[in-house]
Scaffold this active site. Sequence first.
Site, PDB file in Angstrom:
ATOM      1  CG  ASP A 197       3.594   5.027   0.883  1.00 49.10           C
ATOM      2  OD1 ASP A 197       2.681   4.662   0.297  1.00 49.10           O
ATOM      3  OD2 ASP A 197       4.177   4.056   1.748  1.00 49.10           O
ATOM      4  CD  GLU A 244       0.502   4.756   6.647  1.00 51.52           C
ATOM      5  OE1 GLU A 244       1.033   4.661   5.460  1.00 51.52           O
ATOM      6  OE2 GLU A 244      -0.417   4.039   7.063  1.00 51.52           O
ATOM      7  CD  GLU A 303       4.731   2.225  -3.331  1.00 54.04           C
ATOM      8  OE1 GLU A 303       5.937   1.847  -3.641  1.00 54.04           O
ATOM      9  OE2 GLU A 303       3.736   1.787  -4.018  1.00 54.04           O
ATOM     10  CG  HIS A 353      -0.818  -3.580  -4.804  1.00 49.06           C
ATOM     11  ND1 HIS A 353      -0.076  -2.306  -4.803  1.00 49.06           N
ATOM     12  CD2 HIS A 353      -1.154  -3.449  -3.103  1.00 49.06           C
ATOM     13  CE1 HIS A 353      -0.002  -1.961  -3.486  1.00 49.06           C
ATOM     14  NE2 HIS A 353      -0.484  -2.362  -2.817  1.00 49.06           N
ATOM     15  NE  ARG A 384       4.270   1.924 -11.016  1.00 57.82           N
ATOM     16  CZ  ARG A 384       3.108   2.266 -10.804  1.00 57.82           C
ATOM     17  NH1 ARG A 384       2.211   1.945  -9.701  1.00 57.82           N
ATOM     18  NH2 ARG A 384       2.452   2.769 -11.958  1.00 57.82           N
ATOM     19  CG  HIS A 410      -4.395  -3.948  -7.411  1.00 53.92           C
ATOM     20  ND1 HIS A 410      -4.272  -2.928  -8.489  1.00 53.92           N
ATOM     21  CD2 HIS A 410      -4.159  -2.943  -6.176  1.00 53.92           C
ATOM     22  CE1 HIS A 410      -4.192  -1.813  -8.102  1.00 53.92           C
ATOM     23  NE2 HIS A 410      -3.887  -1.775  -6.678  1.00 53.92           N
TER      24      HIS A 410
HETATM   25  C1  UD1 Z   1      -1.002   2.443  -6.378  1.00 55.02           C
HETATM   26  C2  UD1 Z   1      -0.137   3.274  -5.276  1.00 55.02           C
HETATM   27  C3  UD1 Z   1       0.465   2.255  -4.432  1.00 55.02           C
HETATM   28  C4  UD1 Z   1      -0.512   1.791  -3.511  1.00 55.02           C
HETATM   29  C5  UD1 Z   1      -1.522   1.165  -4.462  1.00 55.02           C
HETATM   30  C6  UD1 Z   1      -2.608   0.981  -3.463  1.00 55.02           C
HETATM   31  C7  UD1 Z   1       1.687   4.900  -6.664  1.00 55.02           C
HETATM   32  C8  UD1 Z   1       2.697   4.651  -7.624  1.00 55.02           C
HETATM   33  N1  UD1 Z   1       1.343   3.404  -6.383  1.00 55.02           N
HETATM   34  O1  UD1 Z   1      -0.530   1.465  -6.829  1.00 55.02           O
HETATM   35  O2  UD1 Z   1       1.643   2.912  -3.567  1.00 55.02           O
HETATM   36  O3  UD1 Z   1       0.104   0.842  -2.357  1.00 55.02           O
HETATM   37  O4  UD1 Z   1      -2.040   2.135  -5.316  1.00 55.02           O
HETATM   38  O5  UD1 Z   1      -3.728   0.005  -4.162  1.00 55.02           O
HETATM   39  O6  UD1 Z   1       1.179   5.639  -6.113  1.00 55.02           O
HETATM   40  N2  UD1 Z   1      -6.838   0.478 -11.815  1.00 55.02           N
HETATM   41  C9  UD1 Z   1      -8.068   0.581 -12.247  1.00 55.02           C
HETATM   42  N3  UD1 Z   1      -9.071   0.994 -11.404  1.00 55.02           N
HETATM   43  C10 UD1 Z   1      -8.786   1.305 -10.192  1.00 55.02           C
HETATM   44  C11 UD1 Z   1      -7.504   1.428  -9.836  1.00 55.02           C
HETATM   45  C12 UD1 Z   1      -6.418   1.054 -10.625  1.00 55.02           C
HETATM   46  O7  UD1 Z   1      -8.447   0.090 -13.543  1.00 55.02           O
HETATM   47  O8  UD1 Z   1      -9.832   1.594  -9.281  1.00 55.02           O
HETATM   48  C13 UD1 Z   1      -5.832   0.181 -12.891  1.00 55.02           C
HETATM   49  C14 UD1 Z   1      -5.397   1.321 -13.857  1.00 55.02           C
HETATM   50  O9  UD1 Z   1      -5.299   0.781 -15.094  1.00 55.02           O
HETATM   51  C15 UD1 Z   1      -4.237   2.154 -13.345  1.00 55.02           C
HETATM   52  C16 UD1 Z   1      -3.493   1.093 -12.677  1.00 55.02           C
HETATM   53  O10 UD1 Z   1      -4.525   0.077 -12.287  1.00 55.02           O
HETATM   54  O11 UD1 Z   1      -3.667   2.577 -14.343  1.00 55.02           O
HETATM   55  C17 UD1 Z   1      -2.268   1.391 -11.809  1.00 55.02           C
HETATM   56  O12 UD1 Z   1      -2.864   2.116 -10.873  1.00 55.02           O
HETATM   57  P1  UD1 Z   1      -1.847   3.069  -9.871  1.00 55.02           P
HETATM   58  O13 UD1 Z   1      -2.466   3.961  -8.891  1.00 55.02           O
HETATM   59  O14 UD1 Z   1      -0.998   3.898 -10.914  1.00 55.02           O
HETATM   60  O15 UD1 Z   1      -0.870   1.835  -9.238  1.00 55.02           O
HETATM   61  P2  UD1 Z   1      -1.252   0.738  -8.320  1.00 55.02           P
HETATM   62  O16 UD1 Z   1      -0.332  -0.452  -8.649  1.00 55.02           O
HETATM   63  O17 UD1 Z   1      -2.754   0.800  -8.023  1.00 55.02           O
HETATM   64  N1  UDP Z   2      -8.631  -4.008   0.709  1.00 52.82           N
HETATM   65  C1  UDP Z   2      -9.962  -3.584   0.281  1.00 52.82           C
HETATM   66  N2  UDP Z   2     -10.557  -4.796  -0.568  1.00 52.82           N
HETATM   67  C2  UDP Z   2      -9.887  -5.445  -1.263  1.00 52.82           C
HETATM   68  C3  UDP Z   2      -8.343  -5.853  -0.897  1.00 52.82           C
HETATM   69  C4  UDP Z   2      -7.991  -4.829   0.235  1.00 52.82           C
HETATM   70  O1  UDP Z   2     -10.840  -3.176   0.851  1.00 52.82           O
HETATM   71  O2  UDP Z   2     -10.131  -6.277  -1.957  1.00 52.82           O
HETATM   72  C5  UDP Z   2      -8.206  -3.296   1.762  1.00 52.82           C
HETATM   73  C6  UDP Z   2      -7.465  -3.371   2.808  1.00 52.82           C
HETATM   74  O3  UDP Z   2      -8.122  -3.861   3.866  1.00 52.82           O
HETATM   75  C7  UDP Z   2      -6.484  -2.430   3.114  1.00 52.82           C
HETATM   76  C8  UDP Z   2      -6.350  -1.735   2.017  1.00 52.82           C
HETATM   77  O4  UDP Z   2      -7.338  -2.123   1.134  1.00 52.82           O
HETATM   78  O5  UDP Z   2      -7.079  -1.559   4.080  1.00 52.82           O
HETATM   79  C9  UDP Z   2      -4.873  -1.878   1.403  1.00 52.82           C
HETATM   80  O6  UDP Z   2      -5.029  -1.461   0.128  1.00 52.82           O
HETATM   81  P1  UDP Z   2      -3.677  -1.844  -0.923  1.00 52.82           P
HETATM   82  O7  UDP Z   2      -3.059  -3.210  -0.546  1.00 52.82           O
HETATM   83  O8  UDP Z   2      -4.255  -1.683  -2.282  1.00 52.82           O
HETATM   84  O9  UDP Z   2      -2.702  -0.801  -0.699  1.00 52.82           O
HETATM   85  P2  UDP Z   2      -1.293  -0.730   0.285  1.00 52.82           P
HETATM   86  O10 UDP Z   2      -1.885  -0.659   1.648  1.00 52.82           O
HETATM   87  O11 UDP Z   2      -0.132  -1.668   0.015  1.00 52.82           O
HETATM   88  O12 UDP Z   2      -0.701   0.852   0.253  1.00 52.82           O
END
Ligand code: UD1
Ligand code: UDP
Length: 375
Positions: free
Chosen positions: A98, A120, A134, A216, A218, A249
């Site tokens: 999602d 999923e 999501e 994490h 939003r 995160h």
């Molecule tokens: C995203 C997904 C969310 C998912 C989550 C898992 C969307 C809108 N959100 O949220 O559904 O649950 O990932 O973690 O699709 N960033 C880094 N390095 C990384 C990853 C992220 O620096 O490896 C920072 C960057 O500044 C980036 C920001 O995090 O712009 C947000 O990343 P984004 O994927 O947009 O949102 P998440 O909160 O990670």
């Molecule tokens: N996870 C990881 N390292 C971390 C925190 C979480 O590998 O430091 C794994 C966790 O086991 C799970 C997944 O990341 O499988 C969950 O990711 P996240 O919470 O970012 O996203 P969501 O599941 O809410 O979309």
Amino acid sequence: MKKKNLIIFGTRPEAIKMAPLVKKFLQYPNKFETKVCITAQHREMLDQVLDFFKIKVDYDLDLMRADQNLYVLTSDIVTNLKPVLEDFEPDFVYVHGDTTTTMAASIAGFYSGAKVCHVEAGLRTFNKRSPFPEEVNRNIASCVSDYHFAPTKTSRDNLLNENIKESNVLVTGNTVIDALKYSIDIVNSDKFLDQEIELLKKTINVGKRLVLVTGHRRENHGQGFINICSALKEIAQTNKDIQIIYPVHLNPRVQEPVYNLLGSVENIHLIKPLSYPAFVWLMNKSYLILTDSGGVQEEAPSLGKPVLVMRDTTERPEALQVGTVLLVGTDKSKIIKETNRLLNSKSNYDTMSKLHNPYGDGKASERIVDYILNI
Ligand code: UD1
Ligand code: UDP
């Protein structure tokens, strides 16, 4: 003629949950030509997963920007997938879950004329603002997908209630359990040496109960995270016999409040996001988990760890029903009350820490591959 598969994902959880499917498809080189495309909506957190599962990437769109917004990310993904889809001309495009990658890739796959397969599928809160964005992303993916791989019977029923044809829906279990089983075997093997785990062993005080935290979402940015952090601070200060470990995160909207509010609390350790095997190891060592994560809600029941979910809604009612998971929202006093109840009452703790497996048996990927083989 081989069937051509394009598996597309972009974030850490999608990678963890798609890795077992990629590996399974690659076991049938005579039946399928399988390629992997990453949008790299996440960068470091995605690369950690690719490294561990040794996934070879065929197309890397490299789209992550610092503090990215949904408008640009969505349009970048759709636009940048066009040449990939035109180059490979897949018969099947696979998306997961999602995220923005899921939604945008499902639309791009649909535009290309490929059959779109949603892994999923069917999770719902029926509240389009929670989780945001999501719930809407997965509805759009359902709308454009041809085949729907639902992790549980509840998610299948949600799809049937939306008039999706029954023969196009398969209950598979969640591939997160495939990934968890694969990783636990590796983490527990004597031969496995991991720097992060060795470092964690030095950080953890074995005399204290370990509370693991992740967050994490939003919809929790801003006041939600302020409430969560001030609850954690009070819990840490009033329970000196625990230690809180929080892999933070990388989203700056999470990093900023968490490091500002919790950076100097004595028994709280803020650390970088962990690689998947180190996180699995840490979940296994923890006494209880506080999270707003989707994936962690699915993994923890298999490990018998109680989870307090810092959200108002969940699309994963199965673990709530078996009692391993409790919704506490982002209300400071509720988080404190329920955490203290688990820390201070053995009977409450025992009730929530029973092993349950509502999300599958580790064979979800196998079921998906069999289904596609027989189309
Ligand atoms: C995203 C997904 C969310 C998912 C989550 C898992 C969307 C809108 N959100 O949220 O559904 O649950 O990932 O973690 O699709 N960033 C880094 N390095 C990384 C990853 C992220 O620096 O490896 C920072 C960057 O500044 C980036 C920001 O995090 O712009 C947000 O990343 P984004 O994927 O947009 O949102 P998440 O909160 O990670
Ligand atoms: N996870 C990881 N390292 C971390 C925190 C979480 O590998 O430091 C794994 C966790 O086991 C799970 C997944 O990341 O499988 C969950 O990711 P996240 O919470 O970012 O996203 P969501 O599941 O809410 O979309």
